[in-house]
Design a protein around this motif. Structure first.
Motif, PDB file in Angstrom:
ATOM      1  N   SER A 171     -12.944  -4.294   1.527  1.00 53.74           N
ATOM      2  CA  SER A 171     -12.255  -3.885   2.766  1.00 53.74           C
ATOM      3  C   SER A 171     -11.488  -2.573   2.590  1.00 53.74           C
ATOM      4  N   PHE A 172     -11.187  -2.160   1.349  1.00 55.74           N
ATOM      5  CA  PHE A 172     -10.450  -0.923   1.120  1.00 55.74           C
ATOM      6  C   PHE A 172     -11.205   0.282   1.693  1.00 55.74           C
ATOM      7  N   THR A 173     -12.526   0.246   1.543  1.00 55.44           N
ATOM      8  CA  THR A 173     -13.330   1.376   2.000  1.00 55.44           C
ATOM      9  C   THR A 173     -13.197   1.555   3.505  1.00 55.44           C
ATOM     10  N   ASN A 174     -13.258   0.407   4.237  1.00 51.73           N
ATOM     11  CA  ASN A 174     -13.150   0.472   5.694  1.00 51.73           C
ATOM     12  C   ASN A 174     -11.777   0.991   6.133  1.00 51.73           C
ATOM     13  N   LEU A 175     -10.751   0.748   5.273  1.00 47.13           N
ATOM     14  CA  LEU A 175      -9.393   1.171   5.612  1.00 47.13           C
ATOM     15  C   LEU A 175      -9.085   2.571   5.106  1.00 47.13           C
ATOM     16  N   GLY A 176     -10.046   3.150   4.427  1.00 48.74           N
ATOM     17  CA  GLY A 176      -9.831   4.487   3.912  1.00 48.74           C
ATOM     18  C   GLY A 176      -8.932   4.523   2.711  1.00 48.74           C
ATOM     19  N   ILE A 177      -8.913   3.440   1.959  1.00 48.14           N
ATOM     20  CA  ILE A 177      -8.045   3.352   0.785  1.00 48.14           C
ATOM     21  C   ILE A 177      -8.892   3.510  -0.471  1.00 48.14           C
ATOM     22  N   GLU A 178      -8.409   4.224  -1.415  1.00 48.26           N
ATOM     23  CA  GLU A 178      -9.074   4.329  -2.718  1.00 48.26           C
ATOM     24  C   GLU A 178      -8.920   3.001  -3.447  1.00 48.26           C
ATOM     25  N   PRO A 179     -10.019   2.320  -3.764  1.00 53.96           N
ATOM     26  CA  PRO A 179      -9.926   0.995  -4.415  1.00 53.96           C
ATOM     27  C   PRO A 179      -9.221   1.086  -5.759  1.00 53.96           C
ATOM     28  N   VAL A 180      -8.491   0.027  -6.084  1.00 52.10           N
ATOM     29  CA  VAL A 180      -7.870  -0.117  -7.401  1.00 52.10           C
ATOM     30  C   VAL A 180      -8.375  -1.415  -8.024  1.00 52.10           C
ATOM     31  N   PRO A 181      -8.413  -1.498  -9.363  1.00 49.29           N
ATOM     32  CA  PRO A 181      -8.889  -2.734 -10.008  1.00 49.29           C
ATOM     33  C   PRO A 181      -7.952  -3.917  -9.712  1.00 49.29           C
ATOM     34  N   ILE A 182      -8.556  -5.056  -9.458  1.00 50.55           N
ATOM     35  CA  ILE A 182      -7.798  -6.291  -9.256  1.00 50.55           C
ATOM     36  C   ILE A 182      -8.309  -7.321 -10.261  1.00 50.55           C
ATOM     37  N   SER A 183      -7.366  -7.915 -10.942  1.00 53.06           N
ATOM     38  CA  SER A 183      -7.744  -8.913 -11.960  1.00 53.06           C
ATOM     39  C   SER A 183      -7.683 -10.318 -11.376  1.00 53.06           C
ATOM     40  N   VAL A 184      -8.630 -11.146 -11.827  1.00 51.90           N
ATOM     41  CA  VAL A 184      -8.729 -12.543 -11.392  1.00 51.90           C
ATOM     42  C   VAL A 184      -8.654 -13.426 -12.633  1.00 51.90           C
ATOM     43  N   ASN A 185      -7.788 -14.440 -12.602  1.00 49.86           N
ATOM     44  CA  ASN A 185      -7.643 -15.344 -13.735  1.00 49.86           C
ATOM     45  C   ASN A 185      -8.823 -16.325 -13.793  1.00 49.86           C
ATOM     46  N   ILE A 186      -9.378 -16.482 -14.988  1.00 50.22           N
ATOM     47  CA  ILE A 186     -10.463 -17.443 -15.216  1.00 50.22           C
ATOM     48  C   ILE A 186      -9.922 -18.567 -16.087  1.00 50.22           C
ATOM     49  N   PRO A 240       1.667 -10.915  -0.070  1.00 48.36           N
ATOM     50  CA  PRO A 240       0.440 -11.209   0.676  1.00 48.36           C
ATOM     51  C   PRO A 240      -0.478  -9.998   0.717  1.00 48.36           C
ATOM     52  N   ALA A 241      -1.727 -10.249   1.117  1.00 47.17           N
ATOM     53  CA  ALA A 241      -2.743  -9.192   1.104  1.00 47.17           C
ATOM     54  C   ALA A 241      -2.385  -8.046   2.024  1.00 47.17           C
ATOM     55  N   ASN A 242      -1.873  -8.355   3.215  1.00 44.86           N
ATOM     56  CA  ASN A 242      -1.578  -7.270   4.161  1.00 44.86           C
ATOM     57  C   ASN A 242      -0.451  -6.368   3.652  1.00 44.86           C
ATOM     58  N   GLU A 243       0.527  -6.948   2.963  1.00 45.70           N
ATOM     59  CA  GLU A 243       1.602  -6.134   2.418  1.00 45.70           C
ATOM     60  C   GLU A 243       1.106  -5.264   1.265  1.00 45.70           C
ATOM     61  N   PHE A 244       0.150  -5.828   0.492  1.00 45.26           N
ATOM     62  CA  PHE A 244      -0.401  -5.014  -0.606  1.00 45.26           C
ATOM     63  C   PHE A 244      -1.186  -3.831  -0.046  1.00 45.26           C
ATOM     64  N   VAL A 245      -1.884  -4.058   1.074  1.00 47.51           N
ATOM     65  CA  VAL A 245      -2.615  -2.961   1.720  1.00 47.51           C
ATOM     66  C   VAL A 245      -1.632  -1.880   2.183  1.00 47.51           C
ATOM     67  N   LYS A 246      -0.507  -2.308   2.781  1.00 47.84           N
ATOM     68  CA  LYS A 246       0.509  -1.345   3.220  1.00 47.84           C
ATOM     69  C   LYS A 246       1.061  -0.558   2.034  1.00 47.84           C
ATOM     70  N   LEU A 247       1.189  -1.278   0.905  1.00 47.08           N
ATOM     71  CA  LEU A 247       1.692  -0.613  -0.291  1.00 47.08           C
ATOM     72  C   LEU A 247       0.747   0.485  -0.729  1.00 47.08           C
ATOM     73  N   LEU A 248      -0.565   0.173  -0.664  1.00 47.24           N
ATOM     74  CA  LEU A 248      -1.552   1.170  -1.057  1.00 47.24           C
ATOM     75  C   LEU A 248      -1.605   2.335  -0.073  1.00 47.24           C
ATOM     76  N   LEU A 249      -1.319   2.055   1.175  1.00 44.99           N
ATOM     77  CA  LEU A 249      -1.333   3.114   2.182  1.00 44.99           C
ATOM     78  C   LEU A 249      -0.082   3.982   2.105  1.00 44.99           C
ATOM     79  N   GLY A 250       0.837   3.620   1.257  1.00 46.73           N
ATOM     80  CA  GLY A 250       2.045   4.389   1.110  1.00 46.73           C
ATOM     81  C   GLY A 250       3.152   3.963   2.033  1.00 46.73           C
ATOM     82  N   LYS A 251       2.907   2.916   2.872  1.00 45.33           N
ATOM     83  CA  LYS A 251       3.939   2.438   3.782  1.00 45.33           C
ATOM     84  C   LYS A 251       4.868   1.488   3.051  1.00 45.33           C
TER      85      LYS A 251
END
Length: 949
Positions: free
Chosen positions: A765-780, A927-938
């Motif tokens: 979804s980052f691409t659609n929002l115009g955000i440069e993707p960053v790595p996200i780690s998932v616990n296994i 939450p995910a939406n706040e992390f998106v805002k963080l990436l957008l600089g908001k």
């Protein structure tokens, strides 16, 4: 020795002499009348007894003929099945013995088609549904059919064509009338065979219609006699009810033997004509010779009278002692021989009846063996009897029981070998009696008796299920001629012993299947429940305690998944052996199900020793075993419940020990925990949480938070996906509470795949929002990583979501790397081959060695927050953090410090060249939406202070 006595010395003689002198004629006549009446009654009774016995003998032979016919028909079925041509092989039906037994042969297929094998198919009788069902259930059917011959029915016998396959069809045969009824052997008797409901199967009487009174008498009594008019003649008869319903699907039959009264009472008629003249002659002779014969015959007659009374009372061992050197002496000897034969016959019949009763009612064959040891020597007049039991498969004599001079001896303390030649010789002589006399070397089963001198042996092989199971040996110190009749009786006893041993073996097998685990041989739940009740009662009586250990193997499912269920079974067998060897013989090991075991420890005087016993049991399981060619490390988690401290019933003891076992697993496995009352409440809570967790994803209660990762410039360089459970009733539930439940119930696998898929979609979804993707780690989870399909499932998610794997990082803990080293490294390389990055989470808290670490294809090390929290107070933690940073730099790995909460912690880390950080100092999980805002600089400022989020 009988001596003559003068008349004047014998009161009885004087009385007899006086009686004849006073009135010789009247007493003799009265005696004659009474004797005539008594003899007549005895002759009547004798006729009834003979007819009644004749009916019973015929009935027993009739049953033997049916059994023989059944065996012949079953043998024919086996021959047909073995024949390559099957039913087309007409040579099978041209056997003269079969043609003498059977008039016709037929088969009924499983779809009801009838086919005669010898005659006309139209003559083959139809079977009812009930009769077909009886045959399919394994019974042999006896079916009568009306025939053209008056008073005689066709008798058919039917059984399963294949005993192991009831649907293979039914084989039927019409019994040959001459072979079945044996009319030629009836002699002067008339025969009627009818069912216990009055249906006539065969009758040679002039009238098949019986008077109602006679018919009622036949149907209501098991055996008896009658005197009735049948047709125009009067008949005397006897009857006996043959219990064939116990062996076949057929009603019981009533066997009737009858003779015309004139023929049956011919002896009485003759006696009536002859007796009066003889009385008269006797009077004259007695009158003339009485004085001369009284002294000579009085004593022998008295001896014979006493002997007769003793025999009438059942004292068959009583012997009359007469030495008169005349016919009385011969009569005495004959009388003694008669009583000996009666005693022998009575003993034979009694022993057979006793053994038959025990076969039907006693499950333990040892009681039947004891009966044989006690009673057979007297029947066969042997000096010694021996019964040897064999294990033919292992070629061993396992038991030898002997009786000599009334003393019973068990000879073997351990098994004794027998060679194949001796077993083959016994097998070859099954169904016969072997005589052994003056052989230079005795067989092993006789050699073990250690008899000295010349002995003559009579040996009966006992065959069970086609192999030698035992021998019955009669030993005689002098060579003795054994009659064929006695050999036949000996063979009959051998057959009965075979039936007894076969029944006992079958009962033992059923008992073992019902009480013991088929894989490991350990006791099962049924035995545990019975033993717990017994031990609780004993502990209560003796004021002692007992303990229940509930064990569950750790990660056993991985063995089944990776090596197969056969390897898992092999491991369970070895574990069961280790457990059995670790406890006392008075304790009990039980396999509950799967990889769960229970150990029952009894007679506990000092509860403080239970911990030592528990450690010993766990140590016995903590082994490395070779299964399927692989080295497998096994451990177990164990819960302990005590009686009466924790519970007083078997159910509660097992339940509480089970609960404690789960706590042991949650505490890291390979340990044990004692039950406490708090565990029950927590277990109930966990059960509810597990139930709710299964529905949490479908209810959208599982949500993903993202905790950002920062560099030294406090710029977001990635994030870690963390799950939260927003329960509809309980609100937010901590991962520390529900993650162990998810791992224990294997729900973590489904949840982990869902989190990975959601994270991939989030990155896309980052691409659609115009955000440069960053790595996200998932616990296994370690549970998920241990599954053999982890690589394939991960590849499927990446393919389905079409995400760039460069932005996915999998975080593993050190614990996943302490299992199979080669398999772990290979699996990591396979995940790396998908384009993913690998990170080791909580580094420093596990058990992997540095040499092991250098072989792991890792990209990132995450310093455990425990060391970060103690940086300000703990010198050791500072040293460990510096060492980890230096190690990572040497291995060319990135390092992330997690749990950074203070500026002083951050400064220490930056001073020692740590460049990546994660913690509340920078941001809490959001939450995910706040992390998106963080990436957008908001709202960037709100997330750069201490705990501003």
């Amino acid at each position: 020795m009988i001596e003559k006595s003068p008349h004047n010395r014998n009161k009885v003689a004087r009385r007899i002499l006086l009686s004849f002198v006073v009135a010789s004629l009247i007493p003799v006549l009265v005696l004659g009348v009474l004797s005539f009446h008594q003899v007549s009654q005895q002759l009547y009774q004798q006729s009834y007894d003979v007819l009644q016995k004749s009916s019973k003998d015929y009935g027993l032979r009739f049953i033997d003929r049916l059994v023989l016919a059944e065996s012949a028909l079953r043998l024919l079925a086996n021959r047909i099945e073995r024949s390559s041509r099957g039913l087309r092989d007409q040579n099978l039906f041209r056997d003269q013995k079969l043609q003498k037994q059977f008039s016709d042969l037929a088969i009924i297929t499983n779809n009801g088609q009838r086919a005669s094998l010898l005659g006309d198919t139209r003559m083959v009788p139809y079977l009812t549904e009930q009769e077909i069902e009886s045959v399919r259930s394994g019974l042999t059917l006896i079916k009568p059919i009306e025939s053209n011959e008056i008073g005689v029915k066709q008798i058919w016998i039917a059984l399963n064509f294949n005993e192991n396959s009831p649907d293979a069809g039914i084989l039927m045969a019409e019994l040959h009338p001459e072979a079945l009824w044996e009319v030629d052997n009836l002699g002067v008797n008339q025969l009627m065979v009818m069912t216990d409901v009055g249906e006539s199967w065969f009758s040679s009487l002039p009238s098949t219609s019986l008077p109602n009174q006679l018919l009622t008498n036949l149907l209501d009594n098991y055996s008896g006699s009658f005197n009735h008019n049948l047709g125009n003649n009067a008949y005397l008869g006897g009857f006996w009810q043959a219990p064939i319903a116990n062996m076949f699907a057929s009603p019981d039959l009533i066997i009737v033997h009858a003779q015309p009264r004139s023929m049956a009472l011919s002896a009485i008629d003759y006696f009536t004509k002859v007796y009066p003249p003889l009385i008269l002659l006797t009077v004259l002779i007695v009158a003339f010779l009485s004085t001369k014969l009284i002294a000579k015959y009085l004593s022998p007659l008295t001896a014979l009278r006493i002997a007769t009374e003793r025999i009438a009372e059942g004292q068959f061992d009583y012997q009359v002692d007469i030495h008169s050197k005349d016919e009385f002496e011969i009569l005495g000897d004959s009388f003694n021989e008669m009583t000996r034969r009666l005693r022998s016959q009575f003993e034979i019949q009694s022993t057979m009846a006793e053994i038959d009763r025990q076969i039907l009612s006693v499950l333990n064959a040892d009681e039947i063996v004891e009966t044989a040891l006690t009673r057979l020597p007297g029947i066969f007049f042997s000096d010694l009897i021996s019964i040897a039991k064999f294990d033919a498969e292992k070629q061993l004599i396992v038991e030898v029981h002997t009786r000599r001079d009334g003393q019973h001896f068990d000879l073997l303390d351990q098994s004794f070998p027998i060679n194949d030649e001796e077993l083959t010789d016994l097998q070859k002589n099954q169904g016969s009696v072997v005589e052994i006399n003056n052989q230079p070397r005795l067989p092993a089963y006789l050699e073990v008796l250690k008899l000295t001198g010349n002995w003559h042996f009579l040996v009966i092989p006992v065959v069970v299920n086609g192999s030698i199971s035992a021998t019955i040996s009669f030993a005689y110190q002098q060579t003795k001629i054994i009659s064929n009749d006695l050999k036949a009786i000996a063979r009959s006893f051998g057959d009965r012993i075979a039936v007894a041993l076969s029944n006992a073996a079958w009962e033992e097998k059923l008992f073992h299947q019902a009480h013991f685990d088929g894989l490991t041989g350990l006791a099962n739940r049924l035995v545990l429940n019975e033993r717990l009740h017994q031990e609780i009662a004993r502990a209560n009586r003796d004021s002692k305690q007992l303990a229940v250990f509930f064990l569950d193997l750790d990660r056993f499912k991985n063995v089944n998944d990776s090596l197969g269920h056969a390897a898992g079974d092999e491991l369970l067998i070895q574990i069961a052996e280790h457990l059995s060897n670790s406890i006392r013989t008075t304790d009990l090991v039980v396999r509950m199900s799967g990889d769960e075991f229970v150990v029952l420890i009894t007679d506990i005087d000092n509860p403080a020793l239970i911990s030592m016993i528990a450690e010993k049991v766990l140590k016995a399981v903590d082994t490395t075993s070779i299964v399927a060619g692989q080295s497998v490390k096994s451990t177990a988690s164990m819960g302990i419940a005590m009686y009466p401290t924790d519970a007083e019933t078997p159910e509660d003891l097992l339940k509480f020990a089970d609960s404690a076992m789960y706590y042991a697993k949650n505490d890291g496995r390979a340990n044990f925990r004692f039950y406490s009352a708090e565990m029950t409440a927590k277990a109930l809570e966990n059960i509810k949480l597990e139930h709710d967790l299964r529905e949490a994803i479908s209810k959208d209660e599982i949500i993903i938070y993202y905790q950002p990762k920062f560099d030294s410039e406090k710029q977001v360089i990635g994030a870690e996906a963390l799950i939260r459970w927003n329960h509809s009733e309980l609100g937010m539930i901590s991962p520390a509470k529900f993650i162990p439940i998810a791992e224990q119930s294997m729900l973590i696998v489904e949840i982990g795949r869902w989190v990975l898929e959601q994270t991939c979609e989030f990155i896309k979804s980052f691409t659609n929002l115009g955000i440069e993707p960053v790595p996200i780690s998932v616990n296994i989870s370690g549970v998920e990583f241990d599954r053999p399909d982890i690589v394939n499932k991960t590849a499927e998610i990446l393919k389905r979501t079409r995400v760039n794997p460069d932005f996915i990082e999998l975080e593993l803990t050190e614990n996943v790397a302490i299992g199979n080293r080669e398999a772990c490294i290979e699996r990591m390389h396979q995940l790396k081959a998908l384009g993913l990055r690998l990170a080791m989470d909580d580094f420093g808290t596990g058990f992997s060695s540095l040499s092991y670490l250098q072989d792991l294809p890792l990209d990132v090390l995450k310093i455990d927050q425990h060391f970060i929290r103690e940086l300000e107070t703990g010198i050791n933690s500072q040293a460990i953090v510096r060492a980890i940073l230096a190690l990572a730099d040497g291995l060319h790995m990135q390092v992330i410090a997690e749990g950074v909460e203070t500026e002083s912690q951050l400064k220490f880390l930056q001073d020692h060249q740590c460049k990546l950080f994660q913690g509340f100092l920078f941001s809490r999980p959001i939450p995910a939406n706040e992390f998106v805002k963080l990436l957008l600089g908001k709202e960037q400022k709100n997330h750069l202070g201490l705990g501003n989020v």
